[in-house]
Design an enzyme around this catalytic site. Structure first.
Site, PDB file in Angstrom:
ATOM      1  N   HIS A  70       0.745  -1.322   0.046  1.00  0.00           N
ATOM      2  CA  HIS A  70       0.136  -0.159  -0.079  1.00  0.00           C
ATOM      3  C   HIS A  70       0.793   1.410  -0.031  1.00  0.00           C
ATOM      4  O   HIS A  70       1.760   1.257   0.602  1.00  0.00           O
ATOM      5  CB  HIS A  70      -1.080   0.067   1.236  1.00  0.00           C
ATOM      6  CG  HIS A  70      -0.314   0.023   2.523  1.00  0.00           C
ATOM      7  ND1 HIS A  70      -0.187   1.239   3.197  1.00  0.00           N
ATOM      8  CD2 HIS A  70      -0.174  -1.191   3.312  1.00  0.00           C
ATOM      9  CE1 HIS A  70       0.234   0.840   4.525  1.00  0.00           C
ATOM     10  NE2 HIS A  70       0.341  -0.439   4.702  1.00  0.00           N
ATOM     11  N   ASP A  72      -0.316   4.615   0.941  1.00  0.00           N
ATOM     12  CA  ASP A  72      -0.503   5.363   1.889  1.00  0.00           C
ATOM     13  C   ASP A  72       0.128   5.189   3.167  1.00  0.00           C
ATOM     14  O   ASP A  72       0.577   4.245   3.522  1.00  0.00           O
ATOM     15  CB  ASP A  72      -1.999   5.525   2.264  1.00  0.00           C
ATOM     16  CG  ASP A  72      -2.583   4.198   2.921  1.00  0.00           C
ATOM     17  OD1 ASP A  72      -2.208   3.059   2.207  1.00  0.00           O
ATOM     18  OD2 ASP A  72      -3.344   4.237   3.775  1.00  0.00           O
ATOM     19  N   ASP A 133       6.328   1.465   6.575  1.00  0.00           N
ATOM     20  CA  ASP A 133       4.813   0.920   6.458  1.00  0.00           C
ATOM     21  C   ASP A 133       4.100   1.777   5.615  1.00  0.00           C
ATOM     22  O   ASP A 133       3.518   2.792   6.029  1.00  0.00           O
ATOM     23  CB  ASP A 133       4.073   0.751   7.821  1.00  0.00           C
ATOM     24  CG  ASP A 133       2.863   0.350   7.934  1.00  0.00           C
ATOM     25  OD1 ASP A 133       2.322  -0.038   6.876  1.00  0.00           O
ATOM     26  OD2 ASP A 133       2.062   0.471   8.791  1.00  0.00           O
ATOM     27  N   GLU A 167      -5.090   1.842   2.728  1.00  0.00           N
ATOM     28  CA  GLU A 167      -5.033   0.591   3.523  1.00  0.00           C
ATOM     29  C   GLU A 167      -5.010   0.989   5.138  1.00  0.00           C
ATOM     30  O   GLU A 167      -5.854   0.341   5.785  1.00  0.00           O
ATOM     31  CB  GLU A 167      -3.717   0.013   3.338  1.00  0.00           C
ATOM     32  CG  GLU A 167      -3.652  -1.755   4.048  1.00  0.00           C
ATOM     33  CD  GLU A 167      -3.037  -1.488   5.479  1.00  0.00           C
ATOM     34  OE1 GLU A 167      -3.183  -2.785   6.082  1.00  0.00           O
ATOM     35  OE2 GLU A 167      -2.675  -0.539   5.928  1.00  0.00           O
ATOM     36  N   GLU A 168      -4.417   2.111   5.599  1.00  0.00           N
ATOM     37  CA  GLU A 168      -4.346   2.516   6.917  1.00  0.00           C
ATOM     38  C   GLU A 168      -5.551   2.901   7.350  1.00  0.00           C
ATOM     39  O   GLU A 168      -5.808   3.267   8.600  1.00  0.00           O
ATOM     40  CB  GLU A 168      -3.300   3.583   6.998  1.00  0.00           C
ATOM     41  CG  GLU A 168      -1.753   3.268   6.884  1.00  0.00           C
ATOM     42  CD  GLU A 168      -1.309   2.196   7.533  1.00  0.00           C
ATOM     43  OE1 GLU A 168      -1.989   1.830   8.559  1.00  0.00           O
ATOM     44  OE2 GLU A 168      -0.005   1.799   7.464  1.00  0.00           O
ATOM     45  N   ASP A 190       4.109  -6.343   3.936  1.00  0.00           N
ATOM     46  CA  ASP A 190       3.560  -5.182   4.890  1.00  0.00           C
ATOM     47  C   ASP A 190       3.799  -5.801   6.190  1.00  0.00           C
ATOM     48  O   ASP A 190       3.218  -5.375   7.096  1.00  0.00           O
ATOM     49  CB  ASP A 190       2.192  -4.878   4.614  1.00  0.00           C
ATOM     50  CG  ASP A 190       1.690  -3.700   5.292  1.00  0.00           C
ATOM     51  OD1 ASP A 190       2.681  -3.062   5.675  1.00  0.00           O
ATOM     52  OD2 ASP A 190       0.568  -3.494   5.318  1.00  0.00           O
ATOM     53  N   HIS A 373       3.820   3.355  12.545  1.00  0.00           N
ATOM     54  CA  HIS A 373       2.828   4.427  12.888  1.00  0.00           C
ATOM     55  C   HIS A 373       3.341   5.480  13.875  1.00  0.00           C
ATOM     56  O   HIS A 373       2.668   6.014  14.690  1.00  0.00           O
ATOM     57  CB  HIS A 373       1.407   3.808  13.454  1.00  0.00           C
ATOM     58  CG  HIS A 373       1.046   3.172  12.275  1.00  0.00           C
ATOM     59  ND1 HIS A 373      -0.442   2.475  12.348  1.00  0.00           N
ATOM     60  CD2 HIS A 373       1.256   2.269  11.225  1.00  0.00           C
ATOM     61  CE1 HIS A 373      -0.942   1.788  11.422  1.00  0.00           C
ATOM     62  NE2 HIS A 373       0.330   1.572  10.753  1.00  0.00           N
TER      63      HIS A 373
HETATM   64 ZN   LIG Z   1       0.882  -1.380   6.493  1.00  0.00          ZN
END
Ligand SMILES: [Zn+2]
Length: 402
Positions: A70, A72, A133, A167-168, A190, A373
């Site tokens: 992903h 994003d 990520d 995705e997030e 991921d 994150h």
């Molecule tokens: Zn991810």
């Protein structure tokens, strides 16, 4: 290090696809780069998804496999103005961030750092997340694509590349076109530690509890008013303290978790998320929650409630068990890359779990990302190289076994 500098934060409050237009900046860059290395059909659709095909190099009939990541980054920390910093030959010390010296990446908090001594480590500068990520996954797939294109002597079937937005914020598969993709199975890149492979996720439901009180003028409410907010408070207070919550469970245990309360004296709503690795366990937790609500409501005979369960996603193992080769070949590829296999269960959902139930069996491979994150996010270049190696081995194993 280039991809993380493109701001691609997704937006949970948006209802557009993609949720933030800026995600397309990276998608378009990837399309250009894929075309430059000779992948002619690479393109981005109106929703920001990138599709591309690496042609087969074998005469055998081989299932089409897909590698997916992903573009994003999570809304939890800023993704604007990311300044990646690479520390070559990491010596095992705590890492201090140049733009915020109060921020320290400590081995005591992240024991995996110990294993990365001697590696080249990338972090952000202290003001933003890094975005490994899942730009690590993106970069690894791009590097593998470049390898396949420049090594036609390596035998493999048709390989599809899929990059997704959002995705997030849990919407990464909303607009994916699996018909167009045309793959038989997939692998998301991921995951975390080198050698890890995830074939299990939570099964997930949401519960919306709506409590209807009885409203009157507060000055003349005696024996009439029933305050929905107070009932909501009682429901929350009745939840178990020592168990069944995110803060008291780990491993294969599930939980009941209130995530949002809204309300007025007249009407209050509590949103719960319910998680378990076994779908049957979800039902049990929902019945238990309902029994707690009913117990509370007995004290308020004039009030009423609605208890609505919605399915969110299911443990992808239910699908993957029906396609054992998908996981088996990934395990073999990891060991061919010289890594110790580490099977893991995700205490959450992934695009892979949704894709699996949409018809594309899709476990999650390690990408190397760590402390995701957060501003402490870090990744090892050597782990990323191992992920690329694993991608290549997977494609070769599918060809060999066909
Ligand atoms: Zn991810």
């Amino acid at each position: 290090m280039r991809y993380v500098q493109v701001d691609t934060q997704s937006d949970p409050l948006s209802s557009t696809h993609p949720t933030s237009e800026k995600q397309k900046d990276l998608s378009l860059l990837l399309v250009e780069e894929l075309k430059t290395i000779g992948i002619k059909d690479a393109h981005m659709d109106e929703y920001g998804y990138v599709y591309a095909t690496i042609a087969a190099t074998t005469n055998k009939t081989v299932p089409t496999i897909c590698f997916c990541a992903h573009v994003d980054t999570a809304p939890d920390a800023s993704g604007t103005g990311v300044k990646p910093v690479m520390q070559k030959k990491y010596r095992g010390d705590d890492i201090v961030f140049s733009d915020d010296p109060s921020l320290v990446l400590r081995k005591a908090d992240f024991p995996y750092l110990e294993k990365l001594t001697g590696h080249d480590i990338i972090t952000a500068s202290g003001k933003t997340l890094l975005g490994s990520d899942d730009k690590a996954g993106v970069a690894e797939i791009m590097d593998a694509a470049n390898f396949f294109v420049t090594h036609p002597e390596v035998k493999h079937g048709t390989i599809k590349i899929l990059f997704t937005p959002d995705e997030e914020v849990g919407r990464g598969t909303d607009k994916v076109d699996l018909q167009k993709l045309g793959a038989d199975c997939g692998y998301t890149l991921d995951g975390g530690e080198a050698g890890s492979l995830e074939d299990e996720t939570f099964s997930a439901d949401g519960v919306k509890l709506i409590i209807h009180g009885v409203i009157t003028h507060p000055g003349y409410a005696k024996d009439k008013m029933v305050n929905a907010l107070k009932i909501a408070g009682d429901v929350l207070a009745s939840l178990p303290r020592g168990e069944l919550s995110p803060e008291t469970t780990d491993g294969k245990q599930g939980f009941i978790h209130p995530v949002r309360v809204d309300g007025l004296a007249e009407k209050a709503t509590i949103d719960f998320i319910i998680r378990d690795f076994v779908t049957d366990g979800l039902k049990k937790k929902e019945e238990f929650l309902l029994s707690l609500v009913e117990m509370v409501m007995e004290n308020y005979p004039k009030a009423s409630f609605e208890f609505n369960v919605t399915e969110q996603y299911r443990n992808m193992k239910e699908v993957l068990d029906q396609h054992p080769h998908v996981v088996e070949y990934a395990k073999e590829a990891i060991s061919r890359s010289g890594l110790q296999l580490k099977m893991e269960s995700i205490r959450g959902g992934t695009d892979g779990s949704r894709l699996s139930f949409m018809g594309l069996p899709c476990p999650n491979l390690f990408a190397g990302e760590q402390a995701i994150h957060s501003k402490l996010e870090f990744i090892s270049v050597q782990d990323m190289n191992k992920a690329v190696e694993t991608i290549v081995h997977i494609a070769c194993i599918w060809e060999e076994r066909s």
